[in-house]
Scaffold this motif. Structure first.
Motif, PDB file in Angstrom:
ATOM      1  N   MET A   1     -20.339   0.432 -38.759  1.00 43.70           N
ATOM      2  CA  MET A   1     -21.469  -0.423 -39.042  1.00 43.70           C
ATOM      3  C   MET A   1     -21.170  -1.843 -38.548  1.00 43.70           C
ATOM      4  SD  MET A   1     -23.414  -0.453 -42.519  1.00 43.70           S
ATOM      5  CE  MET A   1     -24.813  -1.379 -42.806  1.00 43.70           C
ATOM      6  N   ALA A   2     -22.154  -2.461 -37.911  1.00 45.91           N
ATOM      7  CA  ALA A   2     -21.952  -3.775 -37.301  1.00 45.91           C
ATOM      8  C   ALA A   2     -22.170  -4.881 -38.325  1.00 45.91           C
ATOM      9  CB  ALA A   2     -22.909  -3.951 -36.139  1.00 45.91           C
ATOM     10  N   ASP A   3     -21.380  -5.941 -38.172  1.00 49.21           N
ATOM     11  CA  ASP A   3     -21.531  -7.100 -39.060  1.00 49.21           C
ATOM     12  C   ASP A   3     -22.597  -8.058 -38.566  1.00 49.21           C
ATOM     13  OD1 ASP A   3     -18.014  -7.177 -39.740  1.00 49.21           O
ATOM     14  OD2 ASP A   3     -19.650  -6.316 -40.920  1.00 49.21           O
ATOM     15  N   ASN A   4     -23.182  -7.785 -37.412  1.00 45.93           N
ATOM     16  CA  ASN A   4     -24.194  -8.650 -36.848  1.00 45.93           C
ATOM     17  C   ASN A   4     -25.540  -8.276 -37.445  1.00 45.93           C
ATOM     18  OD1 ASN A   4     -25.850 -10.247 -35.357  1.00 45.93           O
ATOM     19  ND2 ASN A   4     -25.270  -9.419 -33.364  1.00 45.93           N
ATOM     20  N   TYR A   5     -26.085  -9.152 -38.278  1.00 46.27           N
ATOM     21  CA  TYR A   5     -27.338  -8.851 -38.950  1.00 46.27           C
ATOM     22  C   TYR A   5     -28.541  -9.436 -38.206  1.00 46.27           C
ATOM     23  CZ  TYR A   5     -24.341  -7.443 -42.754  1.00 46.27           C
ATOM     24  OH  TYR A   5     -23.408  -6.805 -43.507  1.00 46.27           O
ATOM     25  N   ASN A   6     -28.351  -9.870 -36.990  1.00 50.09           N
ATOM     26  CA  ASN A   6     -29.432 -10.435 -36.195  1.00 50.09           C
ATOM     27  C   ASN A   6     -30.390  -9.325 -35.796  1.00 50.09           C
ATOM     28  OD1 ASN A   6     -31.105 -11.750 -34.449  1.00 50.09           O
ATOM     29  ND2 ASN A   6     -29.476 -12.631 -33.185  1.00 50.09           N
ATOM     30  N   ARG A   7     -31.622  -9.395 -36.255  1.00 46.30           N
ATOM     31  CA  ARG A   7     -32.597  -8.361 -35.961  1.00 46.30           C
ATOM     32  C   ARG A   7     -33.275  -8.577 -34.603  1.00 46.30           C
ATOM     33  NH1 ARG A   7     -30.414  -5.575 -39.438  1.00 46.30           N
ATOM     34  NH2 ARG A   7     -31.056  -5.647 -41.620  1.00 46.30           N
TER      35      ARG A   7
END
Length: 154
Positions: A1-7
């Motif tokens: 799971m990626a830590d980048n929460y940029n949608r």
């Protein structure tokens, strides 16, 4: 799971900020407008839908607005001024604030009846100092001399 929460990683449909030069060109096209007019809140541009700039853009440092503060309607001030005050203002003997005060006072006095003027003058004259009373006497003496001279010419 990626830590980048940029949608929106590509950045599509993002607002591109206008540069200060672009904003200054818009301001230069409307030199009589205030900051509020550019935001669609002023008298010259009262409709928010017609706003040319946002509040954040008008608050940027380094921009030169040509109209700052209240607009001055010189025609209205001249309408309620004496000819002597207007001449003094044009020859730079008095500043705009003094002219506005005189015009305001004259406008108030013009709306008074004779009885109101008389009562107001009595109240003011009751509080004059000795030097002010002496100056008043001299002014009145000159005024009556001019009246007599004008009466002889007729």
């Amino acid at each position: 799971m990626a830590d980048n929460y940029n949608r929106n990683p590509k950045g599509t449909n993002q607002w591109v900020l206008r540069s200060n030069e672009e904003i200054q060109k818009i301001i230069d096209k409307h030199p009589t407008w205030t900051k509020k007019d550019f935001r669609g809140e002023g008298k010259l541009n009262p409709n928010k839908k017609n706003a040319l700039l946002t509040r954040k853009e008008t608050d940027r440092p380094g921009l030169k607005f040509y109209q700052v503060g209240k607009r001055i309607n010189l025609e209205k001030i001249f309408k309620h001024s004496t000819q002597q005050s207007i001449e003094e203002f044009k020859s730079k003997k008095i500043d705009l604030e003094t002219l506005r005060n005189r015009a305001s006072t004259k406008q108030i006095r013009d709306n008074m009846s004779k009885e109101e003027k008389s009562a107001y003058d009595k109240k003011i004259y009751a509080n004059l100092t000795k030097s002010q009373l002496e100056e008043k006497r001299l002014r009145q003496r000159e005024y009556y001399k001019r009246l007599n001279e004008r009466g002889k010419d007729l």
